[in-house]
Design a protein around this motif. Structure first.
Motif, short mmCIF file in Angstrom:
data_model
loop_
_atom_site.label_atom_id
_atom_site.label_comp_id
_atom_site.label_asym_id
_atom_site.label_seq_id
_atom_site.Cartn_x
_atom_site.Cartn_y
_atom_site.Cartn_z
N VAL B 172 0.84 -1.20 0.00
CA VAL B 172 0.00 0.00 0.00
C VAL B 172 0.88 1.25 0.00
CG1 VAL B 172 -1.59 1.33 1.42
CG2 VAL B 172 -2.02 -1.08 1.02
N ALA B 175 2.49 1.73 -3.32
CA ALA B 175 1.51 2.20 -4.30
C ALA B 175 1.37 3.72 -4.21
CB ALA B 175 0.16 1.52 -4.08
N LEU B 176 1.34 4.22 -2.98
CA LEU B 176 1.26 5.68 -2.81
C LEU B 176 2.49 6.36 -3.42
CD1 LEU B 176 -0.14 5.95 0.81
CD2 LEU B 176 -1.34 6.38 -1.32
N PHE B 178 3.99 5.44 -6.01
CA PHE B 178 3.83 5.55 -7.47
C PHE B 178 2.97 6.76 -7.82
CE2 PHE B 178 2.40 4.26 -11.76
CZ PHE B 178 3.66 4.13 -12.32
N MET B 179 1.97 7.02 -6.98
CA MET B 179 1.19 8.25 -7.17
C MET B 179 2.12 9.46 -7.12
SD MET B 179 -1.95 8.85 -7.62
CE MET B 179 -3.04 10.23 -7.73
N PHE B 222 3.40 12.24 -1.10
CA PHE B 222 3.10 10.84 -1.40
C PHE B 222 4.38 10.00 -1.34
CE2 PHE B 222 -0.89 12.44 -3.18
CZ PHE B 222 -1.75 11.45 -2.80
#
Lengths: 211, 495
Positions: B172, B175-176, B178-179, B222
């Motif tokens: 998780v 993934a942030l 990558f944002m 992020f």
């Protein structure tokens, strides 16, 4: 066309936040994955249509077929059907999801304008999908629903990538897709092991094996 | 002699661990599998040395059409990784030999270990040598996925729980990140993309002031949360104590010794991008100082009440990542100190986890109340545990004291008196909390039964070599190392 898909994606977000039964949630997140992959086809203006089609096809295969298959298998191994007594209730989660939709519109509105060729809804929907996924990971106890939350986050971030950056190298997109597929593979495998060890194995005997 | 071609070096750096994984898959005996791990580590060290030499003589070079980059920051980390890898691989042979002899680990588990270990080395190398921030992300996520099953080589309750926490929280988090990657890439002016260029780190650094400040800052938040999760910075560190304490000791050594550094490394790359705009750079460094201090204070609080040796070492990892983040945030002398601390911490922490793992095997427990009199009971590894503990606590004249002192001076130079005070306070609390345990473990009354330490040549070389390194680096900073640190620091300042 694109707007209809985006509305569908938002509706799936809300229904997943209110979803109790795991089998239904697996189906819905697969639908969302398919919608996101098709969205990429509608919105992208890449110079290589062949690569684009290939990536979209791969996305459909991973998000529409492989991931639901893995999740269903893990669900059967773990013998779980639904989330009982979630830390935050289903209605409450959906209401928070609606609030996140508002937040996403505010944040997206304050960012520099996206490419005029793209549907203006794209970025807010991307943000709200990511935030809803993060929310689901936090408010559910069942491991499978947490994986579904992670998949929603991936979907949202994938859409944000389309909306914000033109021409992410295909090698990177391929890597991201493979990572997502592997993540679900590893997570469902760990779920399988957890259910086996926690249900059928004598813990005292196992503790002696620890290094 | 001409320097080796950058394409060849980066290609081999990525290919050698993969070949090691293949060899482990094909090997028939546990010895063969473990030797493939050691062989891979030795080859990686040699290649890391070649990369260092390449950049030393010719400056930063790109490879594979701009996809890869060897610069002082990358090669410095490659060298640290090589060192950690060599130590933990050598230790893994002794550790797993013992496990196999006791029947605690079967052949399939050893094979799984060897294959995943080599695979995760390839993934970490990809993080270090990528010039594309997207590929760097792919490498980091791959690191997480490949190492997950290393935690639960023994499929027991505790380790499976730790594995789940690790894979979910880190996935998780990443993934942030990558944002964040997308947001920073979107900050670049439109209309001049194409090919691999959009996510190219060198391009983003060159763009510098042309990047949209709002998007870059949103992206950095992020990235800080995402990569900070992997780096074990508080409050995103919650996976770390479980994973480090439940994993087999050689895996903990690699995790704490280097894997968490890859998260910080990614943040360093973005610090260099943000350094192009002075206002954004200072803002980002302020956030790092804040997270560093939060990590320091959190770790200090948990170390005070710790009973498990491996959990204590895990929280010490949070503490030291916090110290490095603090140094990076302070900038100037702090950056140099932070980079130096990367090497010193990796050396000491790898060593400490090896010693703790061996002690755990000998005493059959990681409860510090039950591990008494280690110096007498197990002279070689007991000495190792004692020295690595002292080094981690920042006792002079060990290397970590010197780098921490450099960061402290950096704080005073930057007139950051509050952070300097909190830093000192937290380190003092850790010292009080952990030294109590260290003294009891080293000098307490010995166990009733005899412990058969069986420290062979490999173990002795490892222990005395690590002690010599920690002492030597504390007393004397070699000229070439000082130059490497200065050059790597210059990369971070965006120059």
């Amino acid at each position: 066309m694109a707007d209809a898909l985006l509305v569908l994606i938002v509706l799936v977000n809300l229904s997943l936040l209110g979803g109790r039964r795991i089998a239904g949630c697996i189906g819905r997140v697969a639908v969302q994955g398919l919608a996101v992959s098709v969205c990429a086809l509608v919105a992208e203006r890449a110079p290589h249509p062949g690569r684009l089609l290939l990536l979209a096809a791969l996305g459909v295969a991973v998000k529409g077929l492989l991931v639901p298959w893995l999740l269903r298998r893990a669900m059967k191994t773990a013998e779980v059907v639904e989330e009982t007594r979630p830390p935050v209730g289903f209605t409450a989660s959906t209401v928070i999801g609606l609030a996140l939709l508002g937040v996403a519109f505010v944040v997206a509105g304050r960012l520099p304008a996206v490419d005029p060729g793209l549907p203006p809804l794209m970025l807010p929907v991307a943000f709200t999908t990511m935030l809803s996924g993060l929310l689901l990971v936090i408010v559910r106890k069942t491991a499978l629903l947490q994986v579904i939350g992670y998949l929603m986050m991936e979907n949202g971030i994938f859409m944000a990538g389309i909306a914000l950056v033109s021409g992410i190298p295909w090698l990177v997109e391929l890597g991201v897709l493979l990572d997502a597929a592997t993540a679900v593979l590893v997570m469902s495998a760990v779920i399988g092991h957890i259910s086996r060890v926690f249900d059928h194995v004598d813990m005292d005997r196992l503790r002696n094996l620890q290094g | 002699m001409t320097p080796p071609a950058p394409d060849l070096v980066t290609g081999l750096l990525l290919a050698v661990p993969l070949a090691g994984a293949a060899a482990a898959q094909l090997a028939r005996t546990a010895r063969g599998m473990l030797m493939s791990v050691v062989g891979g580590a030795v080859a990686t060290c040699a290649l890391a040395a070649a990369a260092v030499w390449l950049v030393w003589t010719g400056g930063p070079v790109q490879a594979a059409g701009g996809w890869f980059l060897l610069d002082p920051l990358a090669t410095y980390h490659l060298a640290v990784m090589g060192l950690v890898l060599l130590m933990s691989s050598l230790f893994a042979v002794d550790y797993f030999d013992d496990e196999i002899r006791r029947g605690a680990l079967g052949l399939p588990a050893v094979r799984l270990f060897a294959v995943l270990w080599s695979g995760s080395v390839a993934a970490m190398t990809l993080v270090l040598v990528s010039n594309s921030v997207g590929l760097m992300w792919v490498g980091l996520e791959a690191t997480t996925l490949l190492t997950a099953f290393l935690i639960c080589l023994h499929r027991d309750k505790g380790s499976l729980e730790a594995t789940w926490k690790y894979i979910l929280i880190c996935s998780v988090g990443i993934a942030l990140a990558f944002m964040g990657t997308i947001l920073v890439a979107a900050a670049a002016p439109r209309g001049e993309f194409g090919g691999a260029g959009v996510l190219s780190w060198t391009r983003l650094v060159a763009l510098g002031p042309a990047l949209d400040p709002a998007l870059v800052r949103l992206g950095f938040i992020f990235l800080l949360v995402g990569y900070g999760t992997k780096a074990g910075l508080a409050p995103m560190h919650t996976w770390l104590p479980d994973a480090h304490s439940q994993a087999p000791a050689p895996v903990s050594a690699l995790f704490s010794g280097f894997m968490i550094n890859t998260g910080l490394y990614c943040l360093m790359r973005y610090l260099a991008i943000l350094a192009g705009t002075p206002a954004s750079g200072a803002w980002a460094r302020g956030l790092l100082v804040f997270l560093g201090l939060v990590s320091l204070v959190t770790a200090a609080a948990f170390i005070l009440f710790q009973r498990s040796l491996k959990r204590l070492l895990a929280y010490s990892g949070v503490e030291h990542m916090g110290i490095i983040a603090l140094g990076l945030g302070l900038g100037g002398l702090g950056t140099v100190g932070a980079l130096w601390h990367v090497l010193n911490h990796s050396l000491a922490k790898t060593f400490a986890f090896c010693a703790a793992g061996r002690m755990g095997q000998l005493y059959g427990s990681h409860d510090m109340d039950r591990m008494k009199g280690t110096l007498r009971a197990a002279p070689v590894w007991g000495t190792g545990l004692w020295v690595s503990f002292l080094a981690l606590l920042g006792v002079a004249p060990f290397a970590l004291f010197m780098s921490e002192f450099t960061i402290f001076r950096g704080a005073l130079q930057a007139r950051a008196f509050w952070p300097a005070g909190i830093f000192l306070g937290a380190v003092a609390v850790v010292f009080v909390g952990a030294s109590r345990h260290a003294i009891a473990m080293a000098f307490g009354s010995s166990p009733d039964r005899e412990l058969d330490e069986r420290a062979g040549v490999r173990a002795r070389v490892l222990v005395w070599g690590a002690i010599a390194g920690l002492l030597g680096l504390g007393l004397w900073l070699p000229g070439p190392l000082a130059r490497m640190l200065a050059e790597a620091a210059r990369v971070l300042e965006g120059g």
